[in-house]
Design an enzyme around this catalytic site. Structure first.
Site, PDB file in Angstrom:
ATOM      1  N   SER A 128       1.004  -1.156   3.303  1.00 25.09           N
ATOM      2  CA  SER A 128       0.761  -0.373   2.083  1.00 25.09           C
ATOM      3  C   SER A 128       1.926  -0.398   1.101  1.00 25.09           C
ATOM      4  O   SER A 128       3.098  -0.453   1.489  1.00 25.09           O
ATOM      5  CB  SER A 128       0.478   1.090   2.458  1.00 25.09           C
ATOM      6  OG  SER A 128      -0.608   1.156   3.333  1.00 25.09           O
ATOM      7  N   TRP A 158       4.825   4.795   2.994  1.00 21.79           N
ATOM      8  CA  TRP A 158       4.084   5.542   4.023  1.00 21.79           C
ATOM      9  C   TRP A 158       4.149   4.794   5.354  1.00 21.79           C
ATOM     10  O   TRP A 158       3.132   4.681   6.062  1.00 21.79           O
ATOM     11  CB  TRP A 158       2.622   5.773   3.626  1.00 21.79           C
ATOM     12  CG  TRP A 158       2.454   6.437   2.313  1.00 21.79           C
ATOM     13  CD1 TRP A 158       2.946   7.649   1.949  1.00 21.79           C
ATOM     14  CD2 TRP A 158       1.751   5.942   1.180  1.00 21.79           C
ATOM     15  NE1 TRP A 158       2.591   7.924   0.654  1.00 21.79           N
ATOM     16  CE2 TRP A 158       1.853   6.897   0.166  1.00 21.79           C
ATOM     17  CE3 TRP A 158       1.036   4.764   0.924  1.00 21.79           C
ATOM     18  CZ2 TRP A 158       1.287   6.721  -1.088  1.00 21.79           C
ATOM     19  CZ3 TRP A 158       0.464   4.587  -0.318  1.00 21.79           C
ATOM     20  CH2 TRP A 158       0.590   5.564  -1.314  1.00 21.79           C
ATOM     21  N   MET A 239      -6.759  -3.258  15.850  1.00 19.85           N
ATOM     22  CA  MET A 239      -6.087  -2.607  16.982  1.00 19.85           C
ATOM     23  C   MET A 239      -5.612  -1.202  16.588  1.00 19.85           C
ATOM     24  O   MET A 239      -5.692  -0.252  17.379  1.00 19.85           O
ATOM     25  CB  MET A 239      -4.905  -3.488  17.420  1.00 19.85           C
ATOM     26  CG  MET A 239      -4.394  -3.224  18.788  1.00 19.85           C
ATOM     27  SD  MET A 239      -5.660  -3.156  20.063  1.00 19.85           S
ATOM     28  CE  MET A 239      -6.214  -4.844  20.079  1.00 19.85           C
ATOM     29  N   GLU A 362      -5.731   3.530   8.435  1.00 19.71           N
ATOM     30  CA  GLU A 362      -6.444   2.428   9.137  1.00 19.71           C
ATOM     31  C   GLU A 362      -7.864   2.253   8.622  1.00 19.71           C
ATOM     32  O   GLU A 362      -8.796   2.033   9.398  1.00 19.71           O
ATOM     33  CB  GLU A 362      -6.473   2.653  10.666  1.00 19.71           C
ATOM     34  CG  GLU A 362      -5.163   2.993  11.325  1.00 19.71           C
ATOM     35  CD  GLU A 362      -4.102   1.923  11.134  1.00 19.71           C
ATOM     36  OE1 GLU A 362      -4.431   0.805  10.690  1.00 19.71           O
ATOM     37  OE2 GLU A 362      -2.930   2.223  11.394  1.00 19.71           O
TER      38      GLU A 362
HETATM   39  C1  LIG Z   1       0.550   9.757   7.399  1.00 20.56           C
HETATM   40  C2  LIG Z   1       0.298   8.362   6.916  1.00 20.56           C
HETATM   41  C3  LIG Z   1       0.771   7.291   7.675  1.00 20.56           C
HETATM   42  C4  LIG Z   1       0.604   5.983   7.207  1.00 20.56           C
HETATM   43  N1  LIG Z   1       1.155   4.938   7.919  1.00 20.56           N
HETATM   44  C5  LIG Z   1       1.093   3.665   7.393  1.00 20.56           C
HETATM   45  C6  LIG Z   1       1.763   2.582   8.063  1.00 20.56           C
HETATM   46  O1  LIG Z   1       2.366   2.736   9.126  1.00 20.56           O
HETATM   47  N2  LIG Z   1       1.720   1.361   7.472  1.00 20.56           N
HETATM   48  C7  LIG Z   1       1.049   1.129   6.298  1.00 20.56           C
HETATM   49  O2  LIG Z   1       1.051   0.005   5.832  1.00 20.56           O
HETATM   50  N3  LIG Z   1       0.408   2.134   5.649  1.00 20.56           N
HETATM   51  C8  LIG Z   1       0.415   3.395   6.166  1.00 20.56           C
HETATM   52  N4  LIG Z   1      -0.215   4.437   5.513  1.00 20.56           N
HETATM   53  C9  LIG Z   1      -0.947   4.177   4.277  1.00 20.56           C
HETATM   54  C10 LIG Z   1      -2.445   4.116   4.510  1.00 20.56           C
HETATM   55  O3  LIG Z   1      -2.772   2.941   5.224  1.00 20.56           O
HETATM   56  C11 LIG Z   1      -3.138   4.184   3.145  1.00 20.56           C
HETATM   57  O4  LIG Z   1      -2.974   5.500   2.685  1.00 20.56           O
HETATM   58  C12 LIG Z   1      -4.594   3.818   3.216  1.00 20.56           C
HETATM   59  O5  LIG Z   1      -4.732   2.438   3.422  1.00 20.56           O
HETATM   60  C13 LIG Z   1      -5.336   4.198   1.934  1.00 20.56           C
HETATM   61  O6  LIG Z   1      -4.694   3.655   0.835  1.00 20.56           O
HETATM   62  P1  LIG Z   1      -4.255   4.582  -0.417  1.00 20.56           P
HETATM   63  O7  LIG Z   1      -3.628   5.819   0.144  1.00 20.56           O
HETATM   64  O8  LIG Z   1      -3.467   3.750  -1.333  1.00 20.56           O
HETATM   65  O9  LIG Z   1      -5.606   5.014  -1.087  1.00 20.56           O
HETATM   66  P2  LIG Z   1      -6.498   4.131  -2.098  1.00 20.56           P
HETATM   67  O10 LIG Z   1      -6.773   2.803  -1.506  1.00 20.56           O
HETATM   68  O11 LIG Z   1      -5.890   4.169  -3.441  1.00 20.56           O
HETATM   69  O12 LIG Z   1      -7.825   4.999  -2.092  1.00 20.56           O
HETATM   70  C14 LIG Z   1      -7.906   6.273  -2.735  1.00 20.56           C
HETATM   71  C15 LIG Z   1      -9.279   6.853  -2.449  1.00 20.56           C
HETATM   72  O13 LIG Z   1     -10.264   5.985  -2.983  1.00 20.56           O
HETATM   73  C16 LIG Z   1     -11.153   5.567  -1.962  1.00 20.56           C
HETATM   74  N5  LIG Z   1     -11.538   4.169  -2.169  1.00 20.56           N
HETATM   75  C17 LIG Z   1     -10.731   3.087  -2.189  1.00 20.56           C
HETATM   76  N6  LIG Z   1     -11.451   1.970  -2.362  1.00 20.56           N
HETATM   77  C18 LIG Z   1     -12.742   2.361  -2.456  1.00 20.56           C
HETATM   78  C19 LIG Z   1     -13.986   1.677  -2.644  1.00 20.56           C
HETATM   79  N7  LIG Z   1     -14.020   0.351  -2.744  1.00 20.56           N
HETATM   80  N8  LIG Z   1     -15.117   2.422  -2.696  1.00 20.56           N
HETATM   81  C20 LIG Z   1     -15.099   3.766  -2.561  1.00 20.56           C
HETATM   82  N9  LIG Z   1     -13.964   4.462  -2.396  1.00 20.56           N
HETATM   83  C21 LIG Z   1     -12.803   3.771  -2.341  1.00 20.56           C
HETATM   84  C22 LIG Z   1     -10.398   5.737  -0.663  1.00 20.56           C
HETATM   85  O14 LIG Z   1     -11.274   5.902   0.426  1.00 20.56           O
HETATM   86  C23 LIG Z   1      -9.590   6.975  -0.951  1.00 20.56           C
HETATM   87  O15 LIG Z   1     -10.380   8.108  -0.717  1.00 20.56           O
HETATM   88  C24 LIG Z   1      -0.099   5.750   5.979  1.00 20.56           C
HETATM   89  C25 LIG Z   1      -0.613   6.833   5.246  1.00 20.56           C
HETATM   90  C26 LIG Z   1      -0.422   8.127   5.709  1.00 20.56           C
HETATM   91  C27 LIG Z   1      -0.958   9.261   4.892  1.00 20.56           C
END
Ligand SMILES: Cc1cc2nc3c(=O)[nH]c(=O)nc-3n(C[C@H](O)[C@H](O)[C@H](O)COP(=O)(O)OP(=O)(O)OC[C@H]3O[C@@H](n4cnc5c(N)ncnc54)[C@H](O)[C@@H]3O)c2cc1C
Length: 382
Positions: A128, A158, A239, A362
């Site tokens: 991310s 994150w 995984m 995930e």
């Molecule tokens: C506590 C925590 C731990 C984490 N650990 C890691 C880690 O170890 N490594 C890592 O790489 N990342 C990590 N992350 C990041 C996490 O993987 C991302 O938050 C996640 O992939 C969602 O991306 P975003 O937050 O940018 O939301 P966005 O992708 O911007 O999405 C925002 C909202 O829009 C919705 N949305 C997005 N696309 C669509 C679509 N096509 N249609 C409908 N709705 C949609 C989503 O469901 C969400 O509700 C972590 C996050 C948290 C909060």
């Protein structure tokens, strides 16, 4: 960050029962304190290493115990029942260990797997970025090929375990595609900035990982250069999803445990809460969903064990079901505890905050639903 050599004289965590004993002895009683402090004690890392908890699914020649994926799920469920922050660390460590064992060269496996299996090194996964979450196609971190290997530039955020990990699996853009790189923490140009104040999994050691002209040798590339965007990223996230599904079932079980105890002791009028039909209805729904969620991830685990590609969809379904069930039941668990559930006296507020995270990481619930529905349409095509 590394820790001293594990003694492995402690009981090894090889199944649900031994995981339950480990969690009772080292995690459950302290999980609220971990959450409040936003940190984990060094003694826990040592105990986890001694118990062989970090990557027991790796084969014995890789330093693991050859535990099946179905059993690994039950271990992660038990850890998740005790503390979602600790389970989160196991999740990302499992993802990186799996990726190296599956796609690593002989040298990469020899270099990293014994370290990861023993827990001498903890791993983190960096997908991310501020501008790229669900949509990994927007990854902006770049990897430039040089005479001596690669130079990485970008910011990952994150990142679970980022504050502590000794090895980062970083996904970066190499021209038109995305590749995976093994980046040791001590690489020049790696900058770690802790993230505080996150809603849930507060002790999962989150950090932002900056890569500023980070120079790596050619051996840093994991798998072929044009491969990561496909199999490697998908397989590694699968995984993680599996572990989160199991951990989410653990949260529902923890809600059930907490509510059974609380409703037995709490009186309203002349009745114990547990004797009220509306409370029983909520308990029945928790029991039903914890049973269903467990069956779903165990099914996905068995498909992994038999090498059946159907495991990918089974894991999507398990994670979608279990994470949404966890969020729903953790909210009900707070409701059942009333005002007591809103404070630090009972663990249900922590379950509530942690469960919300499970619906985002995930693959968010929205992405899960889109993916599951897409597969349904594909299957129904003649
Ligand atoms: C506590 C925590 C731990 C984490 N650990 C890691 C880690 O170890 N490594 C890592 O790489 N990342 C990590 N992350 C990041 C996490 O993987 C991302 O938050 C996640 O992939 C969602 O991306 P975003 O937050 O940018 O939301 P966005 O992708 O911007 O999405 C925002 C909202 O829009 C919705 N949305 C997005 N696309 C669509 C679509 N096509 N249609 C409908 N709705 C949609 C989503 O469901 C969400 O509700 C972590 C996050 C948290 C909060």
């Amino acid at each position: 960050m590394t820790i001293s050599l594990p003694r492995r004289s402690a009981e090894q965590v090889l199944d649900r029962a031994s995981a339950r004993r480990f969690v009772a002895g080292h995690i459950a009683g302290s999980a609220d304190a971990f959450d409040r402090r936003g940190d984990l004690p060094e003694s826990l890392f040592e105990a986890m290493a001694e118990a062989g908890l970090w990557a027991p699914f790796l084969s014995a020649d890789q330093g693991g115990a050859g535990v099946s994926y179905a059993t690994l799920g039950s271990i992660h469920e038990e850890v998740g029942r005790g503390c979602s922050s600790v389970r989160s660390l196991l999740t990302v460590h499992t993802m990186v260990s799996f990726a190296i064992s599956r796609w690593g060269s002989q040298e990469q496996r020899q270099r990293w797997l014994p370290e990861l299996a023993s827990g001498r090194v903890q791993a983190a996964i960096c997908v991310s970025e501020y501008e790229a979450g669900s949509d990994t196609g927007r990854i902006g971190t770049t990897a430039r090929r040089t005479d001596r290997g690669w130079v990485l530039d970008g910011t990952k955020t994150w990142i679970t375990a980022g504050r502590r990990a000794g090895l980062f699996l970083v996904f970066a853009r190499t021209g038109s595609t995305i590749a995976a790189f093994l980046v040791p923490r001590d690489t020049s140009g790696v900058e770690i900035t802790p993230i505080d104040g996150i809603l849930g999994t507060r002790a999962s050691l989150l950090a932002t990982v900056g890569l500023r002209d980070a120079e790596l040798g050619p051996e840093a590339l994991l798998g072929p250069e044009n491969f990561a965007a496909g199999m490697l990223l998908a397989g590694t996230l699968d995984m993680g999803r599996f572990s989160v599904a199991a951990g989410s079932v653990g949260i529902v079980q923890a809600c059930l445990d907490a509510c059974a105890a609380y409703t037995t002791g709490r009186m309203v009028g002349d009745s114990r809460l547990r004797d009220l039909q509306l409370i029983r209805a909520k308990m029945a729904d928790m029991v039903t969903d914890v049973t269903a969620g467990r069956l779903l991830y165990e099914h996905a685990g068995r498909l992994k064990d038999s090498g059946n590609a159907e495991t990918i969809m089974a894991t999507w379904i398990a994670k979608y079901f279990a994470s949404t069930a966890a969020a729903r039941h953790a909210a009900e668990a707070v409701q059942i505890h009333g005002a007591h559930g809103c404070g630090p006296e009972y663990p249900v507020a922590r379950y509530f905050r942690d469960a919300k995270i499970m619906e985002i990481i995930e693959g968010s619930s929205e992405i899960q639903r889109l993916t599951i529905a897409e597969a349904a349409y594909r299957r129904s095509e003649p």
